[in-house]
Design a protein around this motif. Structure first.
Motif, mmCIF file in Angstrom:
data_model
loop_
_atom_site.group_PDB
_atom_site.id
_atom_site.type_symbol
_atom_site.label_atom_id
_atom_site.label_comp_id
_atom_site.label_asym_id
_atom_site.label_seq_id
_atom_site.Cartn_x
_atom_site.Cartn_y
_atom_site.Cartn_z
ATOM 1 N N MET A 1 0.818 -1.215 0.000
ATOM 2 C CA MET A 1 0.000 0.000 0.000
ATOM 3 C C MET A 1 0.849 1.261 0.000
ATOM 4 O O MET A 1 0.494 2.253 -0.644
ATOM 5 C CB MET A 1 -0.911 -0.023 1.215
ATOM 6 N N TYR A 2 1.989 1.232 0.725
ATOM 7 C CA TYR A 2 2.778 2.456 0.876
ATOM 8 C C TYR A 2 3.438 2.886 -0.431
ATOM 9 O O TYR A 2 3.950 3.988 -0.530
ATOM 10 C CB TYR A 2 3.822 2.283 1.989
ATOM 11 N N ILE A 3 3.480 2.010 -1.420
ATOM 12 C CA ILE A 3 3.916 2.409 -2.757
ATOM 13 C C ILE A 3 2.698 2.632 -3.644
ATOM 14 O O ILE A 3 2.624 3.584 -4.419
ATOM 15 C CB ILE A 3 4.785 1.297 -3.408
ATOM 16 N N HIS A 4 1.716 1.740 -3.482
ATOM 17 C CA HIS A 4 0.573 1.707 -4.396
ATOM 18 C C HIS A 4 -0.283 2.975 -4.281
ATOM 19 O O HIS A 4 -0.580 3.616 -5.287
ATOM 20 C CB HIS A 4 -0.261 0.469 -4.077
ATOM 21 N N VAL A 5 -0.649 3.336 -3.069
ATOM 22 C CA VAL A 5 -1.557 4.478 -2.889
ATOM 23 C C VAL A 5 -0.893 5.791 -3.306
ATOM 24 O O VAL A 5 -1.513 6.577 -4.045
ATOM 25 C CB VAL A 5 -2.094 4.510 -1.444
ATOM 26 N N PRO A 6 0.373 6.064 -2.874
ATOM 27 C CA PRO A 6 0.986 7.305 -3.361
ATOM 28 C C PRO A 6 1.101 7.360 -4.881
ATOM 29 O O PRO A 6 0.844 8.412 -5.474
ATOM 30 C CB PRO A 6 2.376 7.291 -2.720
ATOM 31 N N SER A 7 1.440 6.227 -5.522
ATOM 32 C CA SER A 7 1.574 6.317 -6.981
ATOM 33 C C SER A 7 0.212 6.503 -7.637
ATOM 34 O O SER A 7 0.112 7.200 -8.659
ATOM 35 C CB SER A 7 2.312 5.106 -7.555
ATOM 36 N N ALA A 8 -0.847 5.932 -7.054
ATOM 37 C CA ALA A 8 -2.188 6.160 -7.601
ATOM 38 C C ALA A 8 -2.548 7.634 -7.489
ATOM 39 O O ALA A 8 -3.095 8.234 -8.418
ATOM 40 C CB ALA A 8 -3.207 5.302 -6.871
ATOM 41 N N MET A 9 -2.239 8.237 -6.306
ATOM 42 C CA MET A 9 -2.547 9.663 -6.139
ATOM 43 C C MET A 9 -1.750 10.499 -7.127
ATOM 44 O O MET A 9 -2.283 11.428 -7.741
ATOM 45 C CB MET A 9 -2.186 10.101 -4.721
ATOM 46 N N MET A 10 -0.461 10.158 -7.296
ATOM 47 C CA MET A 10 0.373 10.937 -8.208
ATOM 48 C C MET A 10 -0.109 10.806 -9.645
ATOM 49 O O MET A 10 0.009 11.745 -10.426
ATOM 50 C CB MET A 10 1.837 10.488 -8.130
ATOM 51 N N CYS B 1 1.533 2.139 -10.284
ATOM 52 C CA CYS B 1 0.292 1.872 -9.562
ATOM 53 C C CYS B 1 -0.347 0.586 -10.071
ATOM 54 O O CYS B 1 -0.786 -0.257 -9.275
ATOM 55 C CB CYS B 1 -0.647 3.052 -9.741
ATOM 56 N N LEU B 2 -0.375 0.399 -11.388
ATOM 57 C CA LEU B 2 -0.988 -0.800 -11.960
ATOM 58 C C LEU B 2 -0.204 -2.047 -11.568
ATOM 59 O O LEU B 2 -0.788 -3.071 -11.190
ATOM 60 C CB LEU B 2 -1.048 -0.693 -13.484
ATOM 61 N N VAL B 3 1.144 -1.952 -11.638
ATOM 62 C CA VAL B 3 1.963 -3.125 -11.354
ATOM 63 C C VAL B 3 1.865 -3.504 -9.872
ATOM 64 O O VAL B 3 1.648 -4.672 -9.524
ATOM 65 C CB VAL B 3 3.430 -2.864 -11.762
ATOM 66 N N THR B 4 1.989 -2.496 -8.976
ATOM 67 C CA THR B 4 1.892 -2.823 -7.552
ATOM 68 C C THR B 4 0.489 -3.325 -7.211
ATOM 69 O O THR B 4 0.328 -4.223 -6.392
ATOM 70 C CB THR B 4 2.229 -1.604 -6.678
#
Lengths: 221, 240
Positions: free
Chosen positions: B53-62, B103-106
Motif C-alpha cells: 500500500m505504501y507504494i501503491h496508494v501514493p503512486s495512484a494519487m500521483m 500503480c498498476l503493477v503494484t
C-alpha cells in the motif's frame, strides 16, 4: 441554402462521388462481426450473450476507420486553408463536417446493426434499444473522432496515432450503448442509459467544435 | 508565474530550488520507507502484504495529480503562449505514465495474494488503465510532429480534452462495473485506516510528490539546455 448546409452537401457529394466510403465502413463492420462466431464458436446461447457487446465494439472500430479522411484530404489539397477564411466560423464548419461524416458512416452502421443482431441471435426485446443507442451513440463517435482527426493532421503515422487517441475517449459511449441494450433485454428499460448517451451527445455537440477548431487552427499555422 | 516565462529566469530559479527538492525527497522517502517497512504494523487480515500500500496508494494519487499538473500547464501554455509551461506539460507526461504504471503493477502484485488474481476488472483498476492509455496517447501525439512546437500545441489541446473526459470515463466505468458484477466490488481496508498506518502513508505521499517535483525540474532544465545547445550548434553551422 445556408453556408452550413452547403458545406454538408459538398462533403456528402465528395463522399458519394469518390464512392465506397460508406460501403467500405459497412463492409468492415459486417465482416468483423462475422469473424466472431469463428473465434468463439457457433453456440446460439453464447452468441446471444455477447451480441450487444460485439456489435458495439465493432461499430467503434468501423467508425474509427473512416475518421482519418475527415480533414485529411482537405488539409492536403489546401481547401482547409480557404475554409478557414470563410465567414462561416470554423467551429460551425467542424459541426457540418461531422454531420456529413455521420451521414456516410454512423447512419449506415445504425441501419446495418439490426441485421448483425439477427446473425448473432440477439434477443428480440433488444432491437429497439440497439437501434436507438446506435442512433444516439454514433454521432458522438464522429464528434470525438473529429478532435482526434484534427489533432493528428500532418503527424507521422497519423492513422495509428488517431486510434490511440480516440479509443479511450470512446469508452463511455461503448459502456452506455451496451448497457442500454442489456437493460432492455433484462426488463429494466433502456431509457436511463439512452438519456445518459443523449446527455453525452449534447455535451459533445457543445464542446467538440471548439476543441477541433482550435486543433485545426494550430495545424494551419 | 508569467515571470517564469523567460527560460533564463526559470533556469536561475529552478537551479536554486532543485537541491532543496532533492533533499526533501531523500528525507521523506527514506523516513517513509523505514516507517512503512518497520514501524507500521502488519494488517490483521492481509498480513505483511499490506505494505505494498505504501507504494501503491501514493503512486495512484500521483497518477491523477500529474495529469492535473499537465492540464494546468497546457492551459497556461495555450492561453499565454508560455514556453516554459509547454515544457512542463511535455516533461510531466512520461512521469505521470510512470506513476500510473507503477500503480498498476503494484496493484496487480497486491491483487494476486489478496484476490487470487493478477487482474480484476474493478472500476478503479479499469479507470487507472484508461488513464495510462491517455498518457500514452499524449506522449505519442507530442512526439509525432517534425516541428516540436506543433506537437506541444496539439498535446495541450488533447490534455484539456482529456481533462473534461476523465470524469465522464471515471463515472461510466463505475457505472459499468456495478452493472456487470456487483458481487465482486472489493473494498480496501474495510474500516477507516489506523493512525499507525496513516502516518507512514502520508509521509510517503509527500515523498512521492517531492520526488515528482525534483524529477520534473530536472527534466525541464535538461530540455531547456538541449534546446539551447541546438541553437548554439545551428549558429556555429551558420557561421562556418
Amino acid at each position: 441554402m445556408s453556408p452550413f448546409l452547403r458545406l454538408v452537401g459538398r462533403d456528402l457529394r465528395l463522399a458519394l462521388r469518390q464512392g465506397g466510403d460508406a460501403a467500405m465502413v459497412v463492409g468492415f463492420f459486417v465482416l468483423t462481426v462475422v469473424l466472431f462466431p469463428f473465434g468463439v464458436g457457433p453456440e446460439p446461447e453464447l452468441l446471444q450473450r455477447i451480441a450487444a457487446g460485439i456489435v458495439w465494439v465493432t461499430a467503434l472500430l468501423a467508425a474509427l476507420l473512416s475518421l482519418e479522411r475527415l480533414f485529411q484530404s482537405d488539409y492536403e489539397d489546401g481547401s482547409l486553408e480557404v475554409m478557414a477564411l470563410l465567414p462561416l466560423p470554423l467551429e460551425a464548419q467542424v459541426l457540418a463536417k461531422c454531420l456529413a461524416h455521420w451521414l456516410v458512416t454512423g447512419l449506415p452502421l445504425t441501419l446495418t446493426a439490426p441485421l448483425l443482431g439477427l446473425l448473432l441471435h440477439l434477443d428480440t426485446a433488444g432491437y429497439p434499444a440497439l437501434i436507438a443507442s446506435m442512433a444516439i451513440g454514433t454521432p458522438i463517435l464522429s464528434l470525438l473522432g473529429a478532435v482526434g482527426a484534427a489533432l493528428t493532421l500532418g503527424a507521422r503515422k497519423g492513422g495509428v496515432l488517431l486510434s490511440l487517441l480516440v479509443l479511450p475517449l470512446y469508452i463511455p459511449v461503448l459502456i452506455f450503448g451496451v448497457a442500454a441494450i442489456e437493460a432492455e433485454i433484462g426488463g429494466f428499460g433502456a431509457r436511463p442509459h439512452l438519456l445518459l448517451l443523449a446527455a453525452f451527445l449534447v455535451l459533445a455537440v457543445g464542446m467538440v467544435p471548439f476543441a477541433a477548431a482550435a486543433a485545426l487552427r494550430q495545424a494551419l499555422e | 508565474m508569467l515571470r517564469l516565462a523567460n527560460p533564463n529566469r526559470f533556469m536561475q530559479w529552478s537551479g536554486k530550488l532543485l537541491p532543496w527538492c532533492a533533499i526533501a525527497t531523500v528525507i521523506l522517502l527514506g523516513v517513509g520507507t523505514y516507517m512503512a517497512l518497520f514501524v507500521a504494523p502488519p494488517d490483521y487480515q492481509q498480513g505483511e502484504s499490506v505494505r505494498i500500500m505504501y507504494i501503491h496508494v501514493p503512486s495512484a494519487m500521483m497518477s491523477t495529480f500529474v495529469y492535473a499538473v499537465m492540464a494546468v500547464s497546457s492551459a497556461v501554455a495555450l492561453i499565454w503562449r508560455h514556453p516554459v509551461a509547454d515544457i512542463a506539460a511535455r516533461e510531466s507526461a512520461p512521469l505521470g505514465a510512470g506513476f500510473t504504471l507503477l500503480c498498476l503493477v503494484t496493484g496487480s502484485l497486491w491483487g494476486k495474494p489478496m484476490w487470487g488474481a493478477w487482474w480484476v476488472w474493478d472500476a478503479r483498476l479499469t479507470s487507472e488503465l484508461v488513464l495510462f492509455f491517455l498518457y500514452l496517447g499524449y506522449i505519442a501525439l507530442v512526439n509525432a510532429f517534425d516541428e516540436p512546437t506543433r506537437g506541444a500545441r496539439a498535446g495541450a489541446i488533447l490534455a484539456l480534452v482529456g481533462v473534461i473526459n476523465l470524469p465522464i470515463i471515471k463515472f461510466s466505468v463505475d457505472w459499468w462495473n456495478t452493472l456487470h458484477q456487483p458481487e465482486s466490488i472489493f473494498r480496501l481496508g474495510g474500516p477507516t485506516i489506523a493512525p499507525s498506518m496513516l502516518w507512514p502513508l502520508l509521509i510517503m505521499v509527500l515523498g512521492f510528490a517531492a520526488f515528482f517535483v525534483t524529477l520534473l525540474l530536472l527534466r525541464m532544465r535538461s530540455a531547456l539546455m538541449a534546446a539551447k545547445l541546438r541553437a548554439i550548434r545551428l549558429q556555429q553551422i551558420e557561421a562556418a
